[in-house]
Design a protein around this motif. Structure first.
Motif, PDB file in Angstrom:
ATOM      1  N   SER A   1      22.874  -7.095   7.495  1.00 23.56           N
ATOM      2  CA  SER A   1      22.389  -6.907   6.357  1.00 23.56           C
ATOM      3  C   SER A   1      21.181  -6.072   6.473  1.00 23.56           C
ATOM      4  O   SER A   1      20.865  -5.574   5.481  1.00 23.56           O
ATOM      5  N   LEU A   2      21.081  -6.207   7.875  1.00 22.41           N
ATOM      6  CA  LEU A   2      19.736  -5.075   8.333  1.00 22.41           C
ATOM      7  C   LEU A   2      20.434  -3.674   8.617  1.00 22.41           C
ATOM      8  O   LEU A   2      21.495  -3.538   9.610  1.00 22.41           O
ATOM      9  N   ASN A   3      19.809  -2.606   7.715  1.00 21.01           N
ATOM     10  CA  ASN A   3      20.882  -1.106   8.830  1.00 21.01           C
ATOM     11  C   ASN A   3      20.032  -0.967  10.050  1.00 21.01           C
ATOM     12  O   ASN A   3      19.191  -0.891  10.232  1.00 21.01           O
ATOM     13  N   PRO A   4      20.351  -0.641  11.586  1.00 18.49           N
ATOM     14  CA  PRO A   4      20.817  -1.044  12.533  1.00 18.49           C
ATOM     15  C   PRO A   4      20.338   0.685  12.574  1.00 18.49           C
ATOM     16  O   PRO A   4      19.444   0.447  13.671  1.00 18.49           O
ATOM     17  N   ARG A   5      19.799   1.359  12.402  1.00 20.32           N
ATOM     18  CA  ARG A   5      19.551   3.322  12.240  1.00 20.32           C
ATOM     19  C   ARG A   5      17.616   3.011  11.899  1.00 20.32           C
ATOM     20  O   ARG A   5      17.186   4.371  12.068  1.00 20.32           O
ATOM     21  N   MET A   6      17.589   2.310  11.066  1.00 18.10           N
ATOM     22  CA  MET A   6      16.497   2.042  10.181  1.00 18.10           C
ATOM     23  C   MET A   6      15.285   1.507  10.913  1.00 18.10           C
ATOM     24  O   MET A   6      16.237   0.305  11.365  1.00 18.10           O
ATOM     25  N   ARG A   7      14.429   1.463  10.957  1.00 21.00           N
ATOM     26  CA  ARG A   7      13.006   0.744  11.420  1.00 21.00           C
ATOM     27  C   ARG A   7      12.151  -0.239  10.537  1.00 21.00           C
ATOM     28  O   ARG A   7      12.636  -0.219   9.016  1.00 21.00           O
ATOM     29  N   ALA A   8      12.172  -1.257  10.992  1.00 21.31           N
ATOM     30  CA  ALA A   8      11.922  -2.724  10.390  1.00 21.31           C
ATOM     31  C   ALA A   8      10.980  -2.161   9.171  1.00 21.31           C
ATOM     32  O   ALA A   8      11.131  -1.990   7.991  1.00 21.31           O
ATOM     33  N   GLY A   9      10.008  -1.417   9.391  1.00 15.72           N
ATOM     34  CA  GLY A   9       9.072  -1.211   8.400  1.00 15.72           C
ATOM     35  C   GLY A   9       9.694   0.002   6.457  1.00 15.72           C
ATOM     36  O   GLY A   9       9.771  -0.124   6.170  1.00 15.72           O
ATOM     37  N   SER A  10      10.632   0.996   7.383  1.00 15.44           N
ATOM     38  CA  SER A  10      11.381   1.311   6.311  1.00 15.44           C
ATOM     39  C   SER A  10      12.400   0.348   5.885  1.00 15.44           C
ATOM     40  O   SER A  10      12.515   1.087   4.772  1.00 15.44           O
ATOM     41  N   ILE A  11      12.711  -0.595   6.608  1.00 14.48           N
ATOM     42  CA  ILE A  11      13.981  -1.241   6.006  1.00 14.48           C
ATOM     43  C   ILE A  11      12.505  -2.007   4.517  1.00 14.48           C
ATOM     44  O   ILE A  11      13.343  -1.517   3.742  1.00 14.48           O
ATOM     45  N   ILE A  12      12.043  -2.326   5.053  1.00  7.47           N
ATOM     46  CA  ILE A  12      11.224  -3.316   4.002  1.00  7.47           C
ATOM     47  C   ILE A  12      10.759  -2.131   2.603  1.00  7.47           C
ATOM     48  O   ILE A  12      10.568  -2.502   1.718  1.00  7.47           O
ATOM     49  N   ALA A  13      10.407  -0.729   2.898  1.00  8.70           N
ATOM     50  CA  ALA A  13       9.426  -0.115   2.365  1.00  8.70           C
ATOM     51  C   ALA A  13      10.898   0.528   1.427  1.00  8.70           C
ATOM     52  O   ALA A  13       9.833   0.939   0.135  1.00  8.70           O
ATOM     53  N   GLU A  14      11.679   0.950   1.742  1.00 10.37           N
ATOM     54  CA  GLU A  14      13.020   1.281   1.208  1.00 10.37           C
ATOM     55  C   GLU A  14      12.920   0.854  -0.695  1.00 10.37           C
ATOM     56  O   GLU A  14      13.261   1.880  -1.551  1.00 10.37           O
ATOM     57  N   PRO A  15      13.120  -0.391  -0.944  1.00 13.14           N
ATOM     58  CA  PRO A  15      13.290  -0.967  -2.166  1.00 13.14           C
ATOM     59  C   PRO A  15      11.724  -0.243  -3.691  1.00 13.14           C
ATOM     60  O   PRO A  15      11.791  -0.325  -4.209  1.00 13.14           O
ATOM     61  N   LEU A  16      10.233  -0.684  -2.251  1.00 15.17           N
ATOM     62  CA  LEU A  16       9.629   0.474  -3.117  1.00 15.17           C
ATOM     63  C   LEU A  16       9.690   1.744  -3.251  1.00 15.17           C
ATOM     64  O   LEU A  16       8.597   1.814  -4.059  1.00 15.17           O
ATOM     65  N   GLU A  17       9.995   2.459  -2.244  1.00 19.68           N
ATOM     66  CA  GLU A  17      10.191   3.875  -2.596  1.00 19.68           C
ATOM     67  C   GLU A  17      10.852   3.788  -3.681  1.00 19.68           C
ATOM     68  O   GLU A  17      11.068   4.998  -4.917  1.00 19.68           O
ATOM     69  N   ILE A  18      11.750   3.658  -4.051  1.00 25.03           N
ATOM     70  CA  ILE A  18      12.483   3.496  -5.003  1.00 25.03           C
ATOM     71  C   ILE A  18      12.344   3.091  -6.220  1.00 25.03           C
ATOM     72  O   ILE A  18      12.556   3.708  -6.798  1.00 25.03           O
ATOM     73  N   ASN A  19      11.824   2.095  -6.173  1.00 25.39           N
ATOM     74  CA  ASN A  19      11.546   1.283  -7.844  1.00 25.39           C
ATOM     75  C   ASN A  19      10.103   1.639  -8.386  1.00 25.39           C
ATOM     76  O   ASN A  19       9.696   1.357  -9.253  1.00 25.39           O
ATOM     77  N   LEU A  20       9.634   1.685  -7.290  1.00 27.10           N
ATOM     78  CA  LEU A  20       8.012   1.861  -7.462  1.00 27.10           C
ATOM     79  C   LEU A  20       6.933   3.240  -7.632  1.00 27.10           C
ATOM     80  O   LEU A  20       7.416   3.590  -6.103  1.00 27.10           O
ATOM     81  N   LYS A  21       6.690   3.310  -7.717  1.00 27.38           N
ATOM     82  CA  LYS A  21       6.211   5.041  -7.746  1.00 27.38           C
ATOM     83  C   LYS A  21       3.991   4.787  -7.147  1.00 27.38           C
ATOM     84  O   LYS A  21       3.566   4.521  -8.014  1.00 27.38           O
ATOM     85  N   LEU A  22       4.644   4.174  -6.064  1.00 31.90           N
ATOM     86  CA  LEU A  22       3.372   4.258  -5.361  1.00 31.90           C
ATOM     87  C   LEU A  22       3.282   5.444  -3.899  1.00 31.90           C
ATOM     88  O   LEU A  22       4.170   5.918  -3.651  1.00 31.90           O
TER      89      LEU A  22
ATOM     90  N   GLU B   1       0.672  -0.475   3.528  1.00 29.87           N
ATOM     91  CA  GLU B   1      -0.091  -1.097   3.271  1.00 29.87           C
ATOM     92  C   GLU B   1       0.142  -2.470   2.793  1.00 29.87           C
ATOM     93  O   GLU B   1       0.117  -3.684   3.092  1.00 29.87           O
ATOM     94  N   ARG B   2       1.623  -2.212   1.750  1.00 28.54           N
ATOM     95  CA  ARG B   2       2.325  -3.343   1.567  1.00 28.54           C
ATOM     96  C   ARG B   2       3.581  -3.434   2.866  1.00 28.54           C
ATOM     97  O   ARG B   2       3.212  -4.670   2.473  1.00 28.54           O
ATOM     98  N   VAL B   3       4.156  -2.561   2.969  1.00 32.47           N
ATOM     99  CA  VAL B   3       4.856  -3.681   3.887  1.00 32.47           C
ATOM    100  C   VAL B   3       3.899  -4.400   4.913  1.00 32.47           C
ATOM    101  O   VAL B   3       4.530  -4.998   5.837  1.00 32.47           O
ATOM    102  N   GLN B   4       2.678  -3.458   5.051  1.00 32.25           N
ATOM    103  CA  GLN B   4       1.937  -4.024   6.394  1.00 32.25           C
ATOM    104  C   GLN B   4       1.285  -5.653   5.818  1.00 32.25           C
ATOM    105  O   GLN B   4       1.937  -6.868   7.233  1.00 32.25           O
ATOM    106  N   GLN B   5       1.062  -6.059   4.815  1.00 31.88           N
ATOM    107  CA  GLN B   5       1.299  -7.099   4.101  1.00 31.88           C
ATOM    108  C   GLN B   5       2.272  -8.276   3.956  1.00 31.88           C
ATOM    109  O   GLN B   5       2.399  -9.224   4.836  1.00 31.88           O
ATOM    110  N   LEU B   6       3.296  -6.873   3.572  1.00 29.53           N
ATOM    111  CA  LEU B   6       4.252  -8.224   3.316  1.00 29.53           C
ATOM    112  C   LEU B   6       4.727  -9.050   5.494  1.00 29.53           C
ATOM    113  O   LEU B   6       5.295 -10.025   5.614  1.00 29.53           O
ATOM    114  N   LEU B   7       4.766  -7.834   6.209  1.00 27.91           N
ATOM    115  CA  LEU B   7       4.986  -8.512   7.703  1.00 27.91           C
ATOM    116  C   LEU B   7       4.188  -9.447   7.922  1.00 27.91           C
ATOM    117  O   LEU B   7       4.466 -10.414   8.463  1.00 27.91           O
ATOM    118  N   VAL B   8       2.494  -9.982   7.539  1.00 21.06           N
ATOM    119  CA  VAL B   8       1.912 -10.622   7.567  1.00 21.06           C
ATOM    120  C   VAL B   8       2.400 -12.041   7.360  1.00 21.06           C
ATOM    121  O   VAL B   8       2.571 -12.953   7.719  1.00 21.06           O
TER     122      VAL B   8
END
Length: 323
Positions: A107-128, A135-142
């Motif tokens: 379920s995780l793309n082996p060619r993407m770093r963990a941060g990019s995997i988590i950031a992908e839905p944010l970049e596609i759906n939100l204007k951030l 910052e959102r990725v760091q908070q989610l990891l915590v």
């Protein structure tokens, strides 16, 4: 249309067509994977869907995730028919309903770093901005119990439990209202399962979202779920509050599932029910009660009449002629 709960599944069926197996037989027959089920998931609760492999649990999850379309029946989310959504409404639904799958390897793309995997839905759906995404990725990891520095690591550098934490963080990215958990701990080592289950409970309390838990491990279902529905061969045969279902099961199939599991406490006595035969094929399910071919208590009525779900106690329904 007003319906009970955040997510409401109403008389949903999913039949898959296949070509006839015999040259002179019918041109087409159907796999009746899900054959008319109804349930609701309330805000902030975990609803467990349990049963043997092939009973229709994962097909149900796929319909809710819009990976499959119901043959008949309707799925409502916030009172709206999800199969009628399009444009902005469809995008909101996909953001509100996320999933965590069984195998974090696939379920995780082996060619993407963990941060990019988590950031992908944010970049596609939100204007951030990039800084806001970071910052959102760091908070989610915590939030999922990981060091933000692992955002630069690849999935193969993590253990199974860590990969599943990354998958949970990705599912949380858009603040969903419900997460479909499809066997979320079954691929993990036993020593890690409790950690992930505790994490899921903690995140539910913090974020207030609902879970639809698809599982066959009864210990996992009992620990995480507020209410549970038991499926057999495409149908729900019993539904109740979690503790009531496990302490006072009514359907013979539910009793057999519980008796086959390890006791909740070492040395605890429990009734042992051994089922005979194999699960019938969804290509040609038995007439009457679908469980009668394996039920030790079946009698004449079970062979010809389909039992309907009846409420025998508040919130406790069962489809069985014995009751």
């Amino acid at each position: 249309m007003q319906t009970d709960g955040l997510l409401h599944v109403s008389e949903v069926k999913k039949h898959f067509p296949i070509k006839g197996l015999l040259p002179f037989g019918p041109a087409r027959t159907w796999i009746r994977a899900v054959d008319g089920i109804s349930f609701s998931v309330r805000p902030g609760e975990t609803f467990g869907l349990v049963g043997e492999s092939g009973c229709g649990k994962t097909t149900t999850a796929k319909m809710i995730l819009l990976l499959e379309t119901p043959t008949t029946g309707v799925i409502y989310f916030g009172g709206e028919d999800v199969n009628g959504l399009s444009g902005p409404g469809l995008r909101r639904y996909r953001a509100s309903v996320q999933a965590v799958f069984q195998d974090p390897w696939s379920s995780l793309n082996p060619r993407m770093r963990a941060g990019s995997i988590i950031a992908e839905p944010l970049e596609i759906n939100l204007k951030l901005t990039k800084q806001e995404v970071r910052e959102r990725v760091q908070q989610l990891l915590v939030d999922v119990g990981m060091d933000p520095a692992v955002a630069f690591d690849y999935p193969h550098e993590f253990s199974g439990g860590q990969r599943q934490r990354v998958a949970v963080a990705r599912a949380l990215a858009l603040n969903p209202r419900i997460i479909v958990l499809d066997e979320p701990v079954s691929a993990l080592d036993v020593s890690i399962r409790a950690q992930i289950m505790n994490l899921l409970k903690h995140l539910q309390e913090r974020y207030g979202m609902s879970y639809l838990l698809i599982a066959h491990n009864l210990a996992t279902v009992r620990y995480l779920s507020h209410r549970v529905a038991v499926m057999y061969l495409g149908l729900i045969v019993e539904q109740a509050e979690s503790e009531e279902l496990f302490t006072t099961p009514l359907h013979p199939y539910t009793k057999a599932l519980i008796s086959a599991a390890l006791p909740a406490r070492p040395g605890e006595a429990q009734e042992r029910i051994v089922l005979s035969g194999e699960v019938p094929s969804p290509l040609n399910p038995p007439s009457g009660c679908r469980f009668h071919t394996r039920c030790p208590f079946a009698f004449d009525r079970c062979f010809v009449e389909v039992p309907r779900l009846r409420e025998l106690a508040p919130g406790h329904t069962v489809a069985c002629h014995l009751h």
